[in-house]
Write an enzyme that holds these catalytic residues in place. Structure first.
Site, PDB file in Angstrom:
ATOM      1  N   ASP A 173      22.172   7.728 173.874  1.00  0.00           N
ATOM      2  CA  ASP A 173      21.613   7.438 173.446  1.00  0.00           C
ATOM      3  C   ASP A 173      20.055   6.547 174.101  1.00  0.00           C
ATOM      4  O   ASP A 173      20.299   7.390 175.500  1.00  0.00           O
ATOM      5  CB  ASP A 173      21.748   5.411 173.997  1.00  0.00           C
ATOM      6  CG  ASP A 173      23.193   4.913 173.102  1.00  0.00           C
ATOM      7  OD1 ASP A 173      23.806   5.384 172.508  1.00  0.00           O
ATOM      8  OD2 ASP A 173      23.760   3.862 173.235  1.00  0.00           O
ATOM      9  N   ASP A 205      21.865  10.112 167.837  1.00  0.00           N
ATOM     10  CA  ASP A 205      22.159   8.454 167.837  1.00  0.00           C
ATOM     11  C   ASP A 205      21.571   7.782 167.028  1.00  0.00           C
ATOM     12  O   ASP A 205      20.653   8.695 166.102  1.00  0.00           O
ATOM     13  CB  ASP A 205      21.018   8.238 169.636  1.00  0.00           C
ATOM     14  CG  ASP A 205      21.668   6.355 169.027  1.00  0.00           C
ATOM     15  OD1 ASP A 205      21.961   6.002 168.532  1.00  0.00           O
ATOM     16  OD2 ASP A 205      20.841   5.887 170.525  1.00  0.00           O
ATOM     17  N   HIS A 373      12.102  -8.834 173.509  1.00  0.00           N
ATOM     18  CA  HIS A 373      13.062  -8.035 173.493  1.00  0.00           C
ATOM     19  C   HIS A 373      12.551  -6.529 172.384  1.00  0.00           C
ATOM     20  O   HIS A 373      12.244  -6.690 171.529  1.00  0.00           O
ATOM     21  CB  HIS A 373      14.797  -7.956 172.577  1.00  0.00           C
ATOM     22  CG  HIS A 373      15.358  -7.221 173.007  1.00  0.00           C
ATOM     23  ND1 HIS A 373      16.241  -6.190 173.765  1.00  0.00           N
ATOM     24  CD2 HIS A 373      15.931  -6.046 171.669  1.00  0.00           C
ATOM     25  CE1 HIS A 373      16.717  -5.663 173.497  1.00  0.00           C
ATOM     26  NE2 HIS A 373      16.959  -5.165 172.146  1.00  0.00           N
ATOM     27  N   SER A 375      14.111  -2.427 171.131  1.00  0.00           N
ATOM     28  CA  SER A 375      15.670  -2.203 171.091  1.00  0.00           C
ATOM     29  C   SER A 375      15.672  -0.652 172.607  1.00  0.00           C
ATOM     30  O   SER A 375      14.367  -0.228 172.866  1.00  0.00           O
ATOM     31  CB  SER A 375      15.418  -1.051 170.218  1.00  0.00           C
ATOM     32  OG  SER A 375      16.644  -0.381 169.844  1.00  0.00           O
ATOM     33  N   HIS A 377      16.700   1.943 171.143  1.00  0.00           N
ATOM     34  CA  HIS A 377      17.240   3.281 170.678  1.00  0.00           C
ATOM     35  C   HIS A 377      16.209   3.645 169.637  1.00  0.00           C
ATOM     36  O   HIS A 377      14.908   3.400 169.008  1.00  0.00           O
ATOM     37  CB  HIS A 377      18.449   2.753 169.648  1.00  0.00           C
ATOM     38  CG  HIS A 377      19.961   2.216 170.521  1.00  0.00           C
ATOM     39  ND1 HIS A 377      20.817   2.992 170.754  1.00  0.00           N
ATOM     40  CD2 HIS A 377      20.158   0.927 170.741  1.00  0.00           C
ATOM     41  CE1 HIS A 377      21.868   2.712 171.685  1.00  0.00           C
ATOM     42  NE2 HIS A 377      20.776   0.923 171.264  1.00  0.00           N
TER      43      HIS A 377
END
Length: 561
Positions: A173, A205, A373, A375, A377
């Site tokens: 990841d 990923d 928030h 990510s 990724h």
């Protein structure tokens, strides 16, 4: 793009000097990432995680990869490489090590600390090999080089695997945060160097492959988190993953800036943050973190609680707070900050928690109403960037649901990868790298392996269907005393119902139907008790469907008179 559905039989014998890649989890789902590499008679495993259950899997704690295809070859496993310390990459390790405890675990300092603590609870003392970016280690026929990647947890690593079949680069990841909180960026120079060497297979990923542009930096959350602390009149309750060290660091910094004390709530949160602080990954100002009992004596405006449960897990601290079943009682004016992503499949559970907290008077701040928030990724722009740097010969998207894998594959093709060399595989598909070309050559069986309390693999799809039936339709037990000579009812049957709505005389109409069914069964021979139970179950089930449009779980019990 290659079509794996054309080659789903048993795989052939692996060709000499070829490399075999089999994902036992992580394809078509978000979680239980596990990839097995085979070369020269040996196996190398990258990650061994868990998948968290959805609402249609009641009573299940976690779901494991299916070890069946490698169970008789565990002696051939030379190592398990762990790319980082999230549960969906390390949570399955204890269950695999139960079967062979001395498999070496390879990973970064923090990753090994997290998994060692977890294994201690399982009473397993692992063999560990600590590595850092730039290290090269050989495990059997696999020459592994480790590359720094940025993620939502410190110490993430990509791994380059060299064999006689070619060079494979597995990203784990990752994202390309240019301003990470710990200053550790994804090593694009390392990716480019490997690209110059020639990457024969690139496992990338896929989680954010559908998201355009670039993933925002963790630093962009600071204003939103600071606003929460500045405006909250009472307690601030923060829920996050127990391994999200960067996010917890931001919360601690904000709490310290606003004169609040902090307590960690939840076993995994206390354990992981303790480890992170001890190893220096989490910087805690002196006196900031205190025991929960100390916080109870402080005014609410000086209190911050950090707990688990951001995914709506029923037994996690936040879910229990929302249901009023926790020692910490949410009060009017408290602020609850959900500082984690929403894992697909958990939406209903999370919104249920949000509604529960709101009904208690809390102000709930989450990704849907504030920028709290980002990510962990890489989005589409970052993936394209990596494809252009690495210029792989073959691509196998990993880590994502089917739509994510397909979107990632499309990006690879747009950057010039030959569509015939882009393999969109499923769990269990066997991908062989032979003479520089990757293709699906077969499939090994893979199933969901459910962990239900202390029982591994005991729950099945059939038993889960029974649980869903119990939850949605109820249960109806029919106790019938049968004359052993005639095969007929000696007395009217007793009906015991739970969760099946009925009146006092609801079951009277089904009694003659049971009598007729038993009479027909008697004319066909001398059925035993099990056969009679089947007759009763079918009769009652058919009647319930016609009469109530319900399909309760029928439990027939036949007693000889």
């Amino acid at each position: 793009m290659s079509s794996p559905r054309l080659n789903t039989g048993a795989p052939p014998r692996l060709a000499k000097d070829a490399l075999r890649v089999v994902a036992l989890g992580g394809l078509g789902e978000i979680g239980r990432n596990m990839t097995v590499f085979e070369h020269a008679g040996k196996l190398l495993i990258v990650d061994c995680g868990v998948l968290f259950p959805e609402e249609h899997q009641p009573g299940i704690d976690v779901i494991l990869p299916d070890f069946t295809s490698i169970r008789d070859r565990l002696d051939d496993v030379v190592a398990i490489v762990l790319t980082h310390g999230h549960e969906d990459h390390i949570g399955g390790v204890p269950y695999l090590l139960r079967e062979r405890p001395d498999i070496p675990l390879v990973g970064s300092r923090l990753t090994l600390a997290f998994i060692t603590a977890k294994l201690t609870e399982h009473r397993i003392r692992p063999v560990t090999v600590e590595v850092t970016e730039g290290d090269q280690r050989r495990f059997g026929p696999f020459d592994c080089e480790f590359v720094a990647v940025n993620h939502s947890i410190p110490d993430g690593l990509a791994v380059a695997i060299r064999t006689a079949a070619g060079l494979v680069l597995h990203t784990g990841d990752f994202k390309m945060d240019q301003f990470p909180l710990d200053g550790r960026i994804t090593d694009l120079r390392g990716f480019a160097r490997l690209g110059e060497e020639g990457v024969d297979l690139f496992l990338t990923d896929s989680t954010n492959a559908e998201v355009p542009g670039f993933t925002a930096s963790e630093g962009e959350l600071i204003p939103a988190i600071e606003t929460v602390f500045r405006k909250s009149p009472r307690r601030v309750i923060v829920s996050s993953f127990a391994s999200h060290v960067h996010r917890i660091q931001q919360v601690l910094d904000a709490a310290a800036a606003h004169g609040r004390k902090v307590a960690f709530v939840g076993r995994s949160m206390v354990r992981n943050m303790g480890i992170a602080a001890e190893l220096g990954y989490l910087k805690i100002p002196a006196g900031l973190v205190v025991d929960l009992k100390v916080l109870e004596k402080l005014p609410p405006s000086k209190v911050t609680l950090v707990c688990t449960g951001s995914q709506g897990e029923p037994m996690a601290a936040l879910s229990r707070m929302a249901g009023g079943d926790h020692v910490i009682r949410v009060r009017e004016g408290d602020t609850v900050l959900l500082a984690s992503s929403l894992i697909p499949g958990n939406e209903n559970a999370v919104y249920r928690v949000i509604n529960g907290l709101t009904s208690l008077g809390a102000n709930v701040v989450h990704k849907g109403n504030a920028k709290v928030h980002v990510s962990g990724h890489a989005s589409a722009g970052e993936l394209v960037y990596c494809y252009n740097i690495v210029k792989p010969s073959n691509v196998m998207p990993v880590h994502g649901e089917s739509r994510h894998l397909r979107a990632n594959a499309d990006l690879a093709v747009k950057t010039g990868v030959d569509p015939r060399n882009v393999v969109v595989a499923e769990n269990g598909h066997v991908v062989d790298l032979v003479d520089g070309r990757a293709s699906v050559v077969g499939k090994v069986p893979v199933h969901n392996v459910y962990v239900d309390a202390s029982v591994v693999g005991g729950a099945t799809e059939a038993s889960l269907q029974d649980r869903r039936t119990l939850a949605e339709e109820g249960v109806l037990a029919v106790v019938a005393i049968i004359d052993a000579d005639t095969g007929q009812l000696a007395d009217p049957p007793d009906f015991l119902a739970r969760g099946f709505v009925h009146a006092g005389d609801s079951f009277d109409p089904v009694v003659p139907l049971i009598e007729k069914a038993l009479a027909r069964a008697a004319t066909d021979g001398h059925p035993d008790s099990r056969q009679l139970e089947d007759v009763i179950a079918r009769t009652v089930a058919s009647w319930a469907r016609r009469t109530y449009r319900r399909a309760p779980l029928i439990i027939p019990v036949v007693i000889d008179a």
